[in-house]
Design a protein around this motif. Structure first.
Motif, PDB file in Angstrom:
ATOM      1  N   PRO A 186      14.766   2.679   6.544  1.00 12.78           N
ATOM      2  CA  PRO A 186      15.878   3.049   7.743  1.00 12.78           C
ATOM      3  C   PRO A 186      15.254   3.770   8.886  1.00 12.78           C
ATOM      4  CG  PRO A 186      16.615   3.392   5.397  1.00 12.78           C
ATOM      5  CD  PRO A 186      15.177   3.251   5.356  1.00 12.78           C
ATOM      6  N   ALA A 187      15.731   3.362   9.950  1.00 10.21           N
ATOM      7  CA  ALA A 187      15.391   3.973  11.359  1.00 10.21           C
ATOM      8  C   ALA A 187      15.350   5.448  11.212  1.00 10.21           C
ATOM      9  CB  ALA A 187      16.101   3.307  12.388  1.00 10.21           C
ATOM     10  N   GLY A 188      14.622   6.114  11.750  1.00  8.34           N
ATOM     11  CA  GLY A 188      14.500   7.512  11.530  1.00  8.34           C
ATOM     12  C   GLY A 188      13.978   8.259  10.272  1.00  8.34           C
ATOM     13  N   LEU A 189      13.568   7.314   9.150  1.00  6.37           N
ATOM     14  CA  LEU A 189      13.273   7.922   7.921  1.00  6.37           C
ATOM     15  C   LEU A 189      11.636   7.753   7.893  1.00  6.37           C
ATOM     16  CD1 LEU A 189      16.068   8.212   7.215  1.00  6.37           C
ATOM     17  CD2 LEU A 189      15.788   7.599   4.993  1.00  6.37           C
ATOM     18  N   SER A 190      11.256   8.623   7.332  1.00  5.53           N
ATOM     19  CA  SER A 190       9.550   8.869   7.014  1.00  5.53           C
ATOM     20  C   SER A 190       9.453   7.917   5.830  1.00  5.53           C
ATOM     21  CB  SER A 190       9.270  10.070   6.804  1.00  5.53           C
ATOM     22  OG  SER A 190       9.472  10.730   5.678  1.00  5.53           O
ATOM     23  N   PRO A 191       8.346   7.358   5.386  1.00  3.32           N
ATOM     24  CA  PRO A 191       8.108   6.594   4.077  1.00  3.32           C
ATOM     25  C   PRO A 191       8.298   7.697   3.186  1.00  3.32           C
ATOM     26  CG  PRO A 191       6.167   6.276   5.600  1.00  3.32           C
ATOM     27  CD  PRO A 191       7.108   7.235   6.240  1.00  3.32           C
ATOM     28  N   LEU A 192       7.833   8.840   2.984  1.00  4.42           N
ATOM     29  CA  LEU A 192       8.161   9.841   1.809  1.00  4.42           C
ATOM     30  C   LEU A 192       9.783  10.055   1.592  1.00  4.42           C
ATOM     31  CD1 LEU A 192       7.373  11.955  -0.064  1.00  4.42           C
ATOM     32  CD2 LEU A 192       7.745  13.553   1.668  1.00  4.42           C
ATOM     33  N   GLU A 193      10.585  10.063   2.808  1.00  2.00           N
ATOM     34  CA  GLU A 193      11.933  10.018   2.609  1.00  2.00           C
ATOM     35  C   GLU A 193      12.429   8.518   2.197  1.00  2.00           C
ATOM     36  OE1 GLU A 193      13.617  12.974   6.041  1.00  2.00           O
ATOM     37  OE2 GLU A 193      12.753  10.948   6.686  1.00  2.00           O
ATOM     38  N   ALA A 194      12.013   7.366   2.596  1.00  5.36           N
ATOM     39  CA  ALA A 194      12.309   6.110   2.167  1.00  5.36           C
ATOM     40  C   ALA A 194      12.257   6.014   0.883  1.00  5.36           C
ATOM     41  CB  ALA A 194      11.787   5.013   2.966  1.00  5.36           C
ATOM     42  N   VAL A 242       8.194  -0.879   4.342  1.00  5.46           N
ATOM     43  CA  VAL A 242       9.419  -1.142   3.496  1.00  5.46           C
ATOM     44  C   VAL A 242       9.413  -0.043   2.244  1.00  5.46           C
ATOM     45  CG1 VAL A 242       9.331  -3.588   3.804  1.00  5.46           C
ATOM     46  CG2 VAL A 242       8.139  -2.758   2.023  1.00  5.46           C
ATOM     47  N   CYS A 243      10.691   0.053   1.570  1.00 10.93           N
ATOM     48  CA  CYS A 243      10.934   0.624   0.444  1.00 10.93           C
ATOM     49  C   CYS A 243      11.155  -0.363  -0.642  1.00 10.93           C
ATOM     50  CB  CYS A 243      11.560   1.939   0.535  1.00 10.93           C
ATOM     51  SG  CYS A 243      13.384   1.463   1.028  1.00 10.93           S
ATOM     52  N   ALA A 244      10.821  -0.075  -1.740  1.00 14.18           N
ATOM     53  CA  ALA A 244      11.218  -1.135  -2.850  1.00 14.18           C
ATOM     54  C   ALA A 244      11.425  -0.524  -4.400  1.00 14.18           C
ATOM     55  CB  ALA A 244       9.959  -2.021  -3.044  1.00 14.18           C
ATOM     56  N   ARG A 258       1.010  -1.193   0.163  1.00 15.37           N
ATOM     57  CA  ARG A 258      -0.031  -0.026   0.040  1.00 15.37           C
ATOM     58  C   ARG A 258       0.917   1.191   0.021  1.00 15.37           C
ATOM     59  NH1 ARG A 258      -4.319   2.308   4.600  1.00 15.37           N
ATOM     60  NH2 ARG A 258      -5.419   3.595   3.303  1.00 15.37           N
ATOM     61  N   VAL A 259       0.968   2.076  -1.167  1.00 18.13           N
ATOM     62  CA  VAL A 259       1.856   3.029  -1.328  1.00 18.13           C
ATOM     63  C   VAL A 259       1.456   4.326  -0.749  1.00 18.13           C
ATOM     64  CG1 VAL A 259       3.008   4.176  -2.960  1.00 18.13           C
ATOM     65  CG2 VAL A 259       2.335   2.054  -3.681  1.00 18.13           C
ATOM     66  N   HIS A 260       2.612   4.811   0.239  1.00 15.55           N
ATOM     67  CA  HIS A 260       2.532   5.937   0.959  1.00 15.55           C
ATOM     68  C   HIS A 260       3.226   7.208   0.045  1.00 15.55           C
ATOM     69  CE1 HIS A 260       1.782   4.792   5.182  1.00 15.55           C
ATOM     70  NE2 HIS A 260       1.546   3.969   4.523  1.00 15.55           N
ATOM     71  N   ALA A 261       4.247   6.643  -0.575  1.00 19.28           N
ATOM     72  CA  ALA A 261       4.887   7.725  -1.305  1.00 19.28           C
ATOM     73  C   ALA A 261       5.707   7.135  -2.454  1.00 19.28           C
ATOM     74  CB  ALA A 261       5.762   8.470  -0.635  1.00 19.28           C
ATOM     75  N   ALA A 262       5.919   7.830  -3.800  1.00 17.94           N
ATOM     76  CA  ALA A 262       6.683   7.129  -4.692  1.00 17.94           C
ATOM     77  C   ALA A 262       7.599   8.354  -5.497  1.00 17.94           C
ATOM     78  CB  ALA A 262       5.768   6.775  -5.830  1.00 17.94           C
ATOM     79  N   GLY A 263       8.712   7.734  -5.860  1.00 15.80           N
ATOM     80  CA  GLY A 263       9.736   8.710  -6.648  1.00 15.80           C
ATOM     81  C   GLY A 263       9.472   9.013  -8.052  1.00 15.80           C
ATOM     82  N   ILE A 264      10.006   9.964  -8.576  1.00 13.85           N
ATOM     83  CA  ILE A 264       9.778  10.609  -9.945  1.00 13.85           C
ATOM     84  C   ILE A 264      11.464  10.418 -10.285  1.00 13.85           C
ATOM     85  CG2 ILE A 264       9.283  12.380 -11.604  1.00 13.85           C
ATOM     86  CD1 ILE A 264       6.820  11.736 -10.278  1.00 13.85           C
ATOM     87  N   VAL A 281       9.068   2.996  -4.736  1.00 14.47           N
ATOM     88  CA  VAL A 281       7.865   3.354  -3.735  1.00 14.47           C
ATOM     89  C   VAL A 281       8.177   3.087  -2.334  1.00 14.47           C
ATOM     90  CG1 VAL A 281       6.019   2.714  -5.235  1.00 14.47           C
ATOM     91  CG2 VAL A 281       6.718   0.791  -3.763  1.00 14.47           C
ATOM     92  N   ALA A 282       7.512   3.516  -1.409  1.00 10.62           N
ATOM     93  CA  ALA A 282       7.660   3.136  -0.027  1.00 10.62           C
ATOM     94  C   ALA A 282       6.192   2.918   0.811  1.00 10.62           C
ATOM     95  CB  ALA A 282       8.536   4.019   0.965  1.00 10.62           C
ATOM     96  N   GLY A 283       6.004   1.933   1.648  1.00  9.99           N
ATOM     97  CA  GLY A 283       4.580   1.816   2.097  1.00  9.99           C
ATOM     98  C   GLY A 283       4.486   0.643   2.929  1.00  9.99           C
ATOM     99  N   GLU A 284       3.187   0.256   3.023  1.00  8.64           N
ATOM    100  CA  GLU A 284       3.043  -0.937   4.168  1.00  8.64           C
ATOM    101  C   GLU A 284       2.848  -2.374   3.299  1.00  8.64           C
ATOM    102  OE1 GLU A 284      -0.425  -2.408   7.413  1.00  8.64           O
ATOM    103  OE2 GLU A 284      -0.532  -0.225   6.197  1.00  8.64           O
ATOM    104  N   ILE A 285       3.231  -3.286   3.662  1.00  8.62           N
ATOM    105  CA  ILE A 285       3.032  -4.682   3.042  1.00  8.62           C
ATOM    106  C   ILE A 285       1.787  -5.235   3.572  1.00  8.62           C
ATOM    107  CG2 ILE A 285       3.615  -7.131   2.916  1.00  8.62           C
ATOM    108  CD1 ILE A 285       6.638  -6.313   3.413  1.00  8.62           C
ATOM    109  N   VAL A 286       0.760  -5.172   2.603  1.00 10.54           N
ATOM    110  CA  VAL A 286      -0.808  -5.542   2.883  1.00 10.54           C
ATOM    111  C   VAL A 286      -1.175  -6.743   2.315  1.00 10.54           C
ATOM    112  CG1 VAL A 286      -1.262  -3.236   3.506  1.00 10.54           C
ATOM    113  CG2 VAL A 286      -1.354  -4.357   0.922  1.00 10.54           C
TER     114      VAL A 286
END
Length: 326
Positions: free
Chosen positions: A109-117, A85-87, A33-39, A65-70
């Motif tokens: 990584p610890a300390g990073l948000s899904p957007l950053e990941a 995870v990010c992938a 379930r995607v929280h954020a994606a890169g361009i 992408v980064a988000g939750e495994i569902v």
């Protein structure tokens, strides 16, 4: 699910919000379930009709992408349902849900948000594969990064500097050069005002650099050969300056130079999983220790993917352009 599709090859406005069914998972894939994606530049090339989608990949753009495994079978993987995870993916990232091979997923990584990941996979996989695996940057060797203010560039500068290498970079403005230095480049060269080959030779006492990470090609290639040290390596990852070059092969022979090229998207899951394992071992601790960091320039909501692509094409940014999905 909501997603962004390419309605036809063309300008950014061909990117349109649509409704799509959830991805059908293949064996070994997890549903995120995607929280954020890169361009990324390949997304732009795909939108323009210049980057064919690999067989079996989603026609939707988006390579990270980064988000939750569902969903999916987590047995035999380090993950469980609910993990963040990010992938790195072959496509489909501009959507609310995305399928990703388990081997291409990494814990945030610890300390990073899904957007950053979400800003990490494409750039970190690419840089590690080309600079450290293919070009074998090691020891006290030096690196020249072309396009130092790009997502790839800021990643290469930070990783190489954090691992103890002298790094030089090129960029197209004083502001971008300053950003490269702030991120760890010893010297940033404004390619509009200076000849990078001359500057690099001066900075290295005439020796030249050991590795060049090149996303330009074209008429940059002969100058890169001129400023390479003996036994130097050029890692070519894009052709922004053109696919043709005239080079002095005599130098390649006499000085034992290596020119290699690679694209990541068509490579096997096993190949990418091997890179993921190396990143987890070598790069993820640097992120968690804040010795390197994602550099995010601007974030757009999913529905504004066209505006994000227009910004990418303007080349005014430093670092990553992102889509906030959730």
């Amino acid at each position: 699910m909501r997603a962004i599709e390419i309605t036809q090859p063309g300008k950014p406005d061909v990117l349109q919000l649509c409704e799509r069914p959830l991805p059908e998972l293949k064996p070994g894939e997890l549903l995120i379930r995607v929280h954020a994606a890169g361009i990324n530049r390949p997304d732009v090339l795909q939108r323009m009709g210049h980057y064919p989608v690999p067989a079996g990949a989603s026609d939707l753009p988006g390579l990270e992408v980064a988000g939750e495994i569902v969903g999916g079978d987590c047995d035999g993987t380090p993950f469980k349902l609910g993990d963040m995870v990010c992938a790195l993916v072959q496509g489909g990232g501009y959507a609310e849900y995305c399928a990703a091979p388990a081997g291409q997923c990494l814990p945030i990584p610890a300390g990073l948000s899904p957007l950053e990941a979400a800003a990490l996979p494409e750039n970190y996989f690419t840089v590690w594969s080309n600079v450290f695996d293919r070009a074998q940057l090691k020891g006290d060797e030096t690196l020249l990064v072309q396009g130092g203010s790009s997502g790839i560039g800021v990643t290469a500068i930070q990783l190489a500097a954090a691992l103890g290498h002298r790094v030089f970079a090129t960029a197209g403005s004083a502001e971008k050069c300053a950003a490269c230095v702030e991120l760890g480049a010893e010297r940033a060269i404004n390619y509009k005002d200076e000849d990078f080959a001359v500057v690099v030779k001066e900075l290295t006492g005439g020796k030249g650099v050991d590795v060049v990470l090149d996303m330009v090609a074209g008429d940059y290639l002969p100058r890169e050969i001129d400023c390479l040290a003996d036994d130097g390596r050029i890692a070519l990852i894009a052709l922004l300056g053109g696919a043709n070059a005239t080079i002095d092969l005599g130098q390649v022979l006499r000085r034992r130079l290596v020119i290699s090229g690679s694209t990541l998207r068509p490579r096997s899951v096993a190949f990418k999983a091997d890179i993921a394992a190396k990143l987890l071992q070598h790069a993820w601790p640097l992120l968690e220790q804040k010795k390197v960091r994602p550099v995010i320039y601007k974030t757009f909501p999913l529905a504004q993917a066209a505006e994000a692509h227009a910004l990418m094409e303007s080349s005014t940014h430093v670092g990553k352009i992102m889509l906030q999905v959730l």
